[in-house]
Enzyme design. Structure first.
Site, short mmCIF file in Angstrom:
data_model
loop_
_atom_site.label_atom_id
_atom_site.label_comp_id
_atom_site.label_asym_id
_atom_site.label_seq_id
_atom_site.Cartn_x
_atom_site.Cartn_y
_atom_site.Cartn_z
N ARG A 100 6.76 23.21 37.79
CA ARG A 100 6.81 23.41 39.25
C ARG A 100 5.94 24.58 39.67
O ARG A 100 5.35 24.58 40.73
CB ARG A 100 8.22 23.76 39.69
CG ARG A 100 9.12 22.63 39.77
CD ARG A 100 10.34 22.87 40.65
NE ARG A 100 11.04 21.60 40.64
CZ ARG A 100 11.82 21.21 39.65
NH1 ARG A 100 12.05 22.03 38.65
NH2 ARG A 100 12.37 20.02 39.67
N HIS A 147 0.30 20.55 29.05
CA HIS A 147 0.85 20.41 27.70
C HIS A 147 -0.10 19.57 26.84
O HIS A 147 0.01 18.34 26.83
CB HIS A 147 2.18 19.65 27.76
CG HIS A 147 3.30 20.39 28.41
ND1 HIS A 147 4.29 21.01 27.70
CD2 HIS A 147 3.59 20.60 29.71
CE1 HIS A 147 5.16 21.57 28.52
NE2 HIS A 147 4.75 21.33 29.76
N SER A 150 24.02 6.74 14.47
CA SER A 150 22.77 6.96 15.21
C SER A 150 21.83 7.81 14.35
O SER A 150 22.19 8.20 13.24
CB SER A 150 23.08 7.65 16.53
OG SER A 150 23.75 8.86 16.29
N CYS A 159 2.30 26.06 28.99
CA CYS A 159 3.08 25.92 30.21
C CYS A 159 3.82 27.22 30.53
O CYS A 159 3.19 28.19 30.92
CB CYS A 159 3.99 24.71 30.13
SG CYS A 159 4.34 24.06 31.78
N GLU A 195 10.38 31.92 39.64
CA GLU A 195 11.42 31.16 38.96
C GLU A 195 12.46 32.11 38.35
O GLU A 195 13.65 31.82 38.33
CB GLU A 195 10.81 30.29 37.85
CG GLU A 195 11.85 29.49 37.07
CD GLU A 195 11.26 28.67 35.92
OE1 GLU A 195 10.05 28.81 35.61
OE2 GLU A 195 12.01 27.89 35.33
N GLU A 238 -0.02 19.12 23.79
CA GLU A 238 0.67 18.50 22.65
C GLU A 238 1.03 17.03 22.90
O GLU A 238 1.14 16.24 21.97
CB GLU A 238 1.93 19.30 22.28
CG GLU A 238 3.10 19.23 23.26
CD GLU A 238 3.03 20.25 24.40
OE1 GLU A 238 1.91 20.76 24.66
OE2 GLU A 238 4.07 20.53 25.03
N1 GLN Z 1 9.46 26.65 34.13
C1 GLN Z 1 8.04 26.56 34.36
C2 GLN Z 1 7.72 25.74 35.61
O1 GLN Z 1 8.52 24.99 36.07
C3 GLN Z 1 7.33 26.00 33.15
C4 GLN Z 1 7.73 24.62 32.76
C5 GLN Z 1 7.35 24.25 31.36
O2 GLN Z 1 7.14 25.12 30.51
N2 GLN Z 1 7.31 22.98 31.05
O3 GLN Z 1 6.63 25.83 36.11
#
Ligand code: GLN
Length: 540
Positions: free
Chosen positions: A464, A509, A14, A383, A407, A511
């Site tokens: 989230r 994001h 792979s 994020c 979180e 990117e």
């Molecule tokens: N853990 C964070 C959330 O759920 C950020 C998620 C992330 O960085 N993609 O909001």
């Protein structure tokens, strides 16, 4: 023209770069005037890679329509500049789920449901779904895994049937590995022969072989492989190690991969040569840049660089268009604390605080952010990185002791990052985040508004938790401004500290939407600020 289906399979080992070969072929066909899409079939049981730890499978990529996808889709987009969707990535889990749903609904009219024909038919339906839209001349389908794996067998059976049904409208490109044995000082083609035999034993005759190698394979050896494998001599080509993956389309074109595909599929010729001007300009810049721009990426998955693939590629693209060579340093957030932060960050032109999930390594991100904020280093939080910017600011500027995201700490006295109400009742982990592209309205004159040259953008999400509105005013008054928000919901999308040279966090994001021909403007703006900051320090 009728849709042509190109299957890309892999043998021997792979990680040979099937995704790069598929993307390179797509780039060449696009450059010759065809409409192309690339899809990936993954033989694992997960419905999608969204629940996979990045250490397992690298980064989780997100499509515009909010599908959590294999990171190869990131390569497809970066090479082709064309957005993928849910239809471009299908797993064994999705295939089975759909067949089992149909069985429960009674769609199979009392028949015994079996791998052949029901699973294979479902695979075939998914292969053709993109072609049937009429939007593509070529559908390139990469089959994940290695020929001979138990898991890929139903996919290969589907390919066999499709090749039979579609005749010249289908083609199989098989990618293998040719190892170099140092002690014998020889390249060995036996594994390739075996792998082709294995493919033939399931009824698939490859049309083109691409031999992955670290040393140039002599013409005689390629001819030998052709002879043993029932493949035309000119259709055995090699994929040598390249200085950059973006060179691979040119290497494939030099060996006429695009010409062969067009000819073998009996496709009408649109242009004699691919138009690769813009692509070549990027490559020229990439190879000629000498001055460095040094960026630190603070994250917790740094041992596996594939975990931040889209970010590192977006940075590479931005640096290249700014005529700089990217010096990207991965900094482990778990190993960062007050005692070493200055040593680890002081030499950098800019710092990225990476996305992520969970508690591990989070304190290191706060330490990094405090240092960057106090020393006015260009800083980009993505994020979770943006959420950390908010938390650090709450703790150290607004004096909110133990401020946090719920979180990380359910009982925080200052829940500056919290769940949206509609997320609170969700118990399943898979596919339940805020996913995909959402609109964001930017404050005129803010760094992102200037960078994008627009006050409305659409970028992709995967999270989230959200900035908690209750605190918004206190942040704004103290100098962290919410300069981007969702026009429908008012959710905060971008924060910025305008008194600093470049301190921006995005809940989305950026990117995911940075490609070779369309680098993301926010990354360009960040890299420019980093270059300026580097130059200032040089002059000091
Ligand atoms: N853990 C964070 C959330 O759920 C950020 C998620 C992330 O960085 N993609 O909001």
């Amino acid at each position: 023209m009728e849709t042509k289906y190109i299957f890309v399979t892999g043998g021997v080992v792979s990680s040979l770069g099937k995704g790069i070969i598929s993307s390179s072929l797509a780039r060449l066909l696009l450059a010759r005037g065809y409409r192309v899409t690339v899809q990936k079939f993954d033989p694992y049981i997960n419905i999608d890679p969204g629940t996979l730890n990045p250490y397992e499978h690298g980064e989780c990529y997100v499509t515009v329509d909010g599908h959590e996808a294999d990171l190869d889709l990131g390569h497809y987009e970066r090479f082709t500049n064309i957005a993928t969707t849910r239809a471009n990535n299908v797993t064994t889990g999705r295939i089975y789920q759909s067949v089992i749903d149909k069985e429960r609904r009674g769609d199979y009219l009392g028949k015994t449901v079996q791998i052949i024909p029901h699973i294979t038919d479902e695979i075939k339906r998914n292969v053709k779904a993109l072609g049937n839209t009429g939007e593509y001349d070529f559908v390139i389908t990469e089959i994940g895994g290695t020929v001979g794996d138990i898991e890929s067998t139903p996919f290969l059976e589907a390919v066999r049937q499709l090749k039979w049904e579609l005749g010249r409208n289908a083609l199989c490109i098989h990618l293998t590995y040719v190892p170099y044995l140092k002690a014998a000082q020889e390249l060995k083609t036996k594994p390739t022969q075996h792998s082709v035999k294995m493919l033939q034993s399931v009824g698939i005759q490859p049309d083109i072989l691409v031999l992955r190698t670290e040393k140039e394979i002599p013409a005689g050896m390629l001819r030998k492989v052709a002879q043993f494998c029932n493949v035309a001599p000119q259709a055995v080509i090699q994929s040598l190690n390249a200085p950059t993956i973006y060179q691979v389309p040119l290497m494939m074109h030099a060996q006429k991969l695009d010409d062969m595909v067009i000819e073998m599929t009996n496709s009408e010729v649109r242009t004699e040569k691919p138009d690769l001007d813009a692509w070549n300009l990027f490559l020229e810049k990439l190879s000629s840049a000498e001055k460095l721009v040094t960026i630190g990426l603070v994250g917790k998955y740094v041992e596996l660089q594939d975990a931040y693939k889209s970010i590192s590629e977006a940075l590479l693209q931005a640096a290249t268009y700014c005529d700089r060579k990217l010096d990207l340093r991965y900094i482990h957030s778990e190993k960062l604390d007050e005692s070493n932060v200055s040593e680890k960050l002081s030499g950098l032109d800019g710092v990225i605080i990476a996305p992520g999930f969970g508690q591990r390594g989070i304190e290191g991100k706060f330490t990094a952010l405090r240092y960057c904020r106090q020393n006015d280093i260009p800083t980009f939080g993505i994020c979770l990185g943006m959420q950390c910017m908010v938390i650090e600011f709450a703790r150290n500027v607004l004096g909110m002791e133990n401020a946090n995201s719920t979180e990380m700490d359910h009982n925080t006295p200052y829940n500056v990052i919290d769940l949206m109400d509609e997320q609170k009742s969700i118990s399943n982990l898979g596919g339940t985040m805020r996913l995909g592209a959402y609109e964001c309205r930017l404050r005129p004159g803010s760094i992102p508004a200037v960078a994008y040259g627009s006050e409305t953008v659409r970028e992709r999400h995967r999270h989230r938790f959200e900035f908690n509105h209750e605190f918004r005013q206190r942040f704004e008054q103290a100098g962290m401004e919410c300069v981007g928000e969702n026009p429908q919901t008012g959710l905060v999308e971008v924060v910025q500290i305008p008194s600093l040279r470049w301190f921006v966090g995005t809940q989305y994001h950026p990117e995911y939407q940075s490609t070779v021909l369309n680098p993301n403007p926010l990354f360009i703006s960040f890299v420019k600020a980093a270059i300026e900051y580097g130059a200032e320090r040089e002059n000091d």
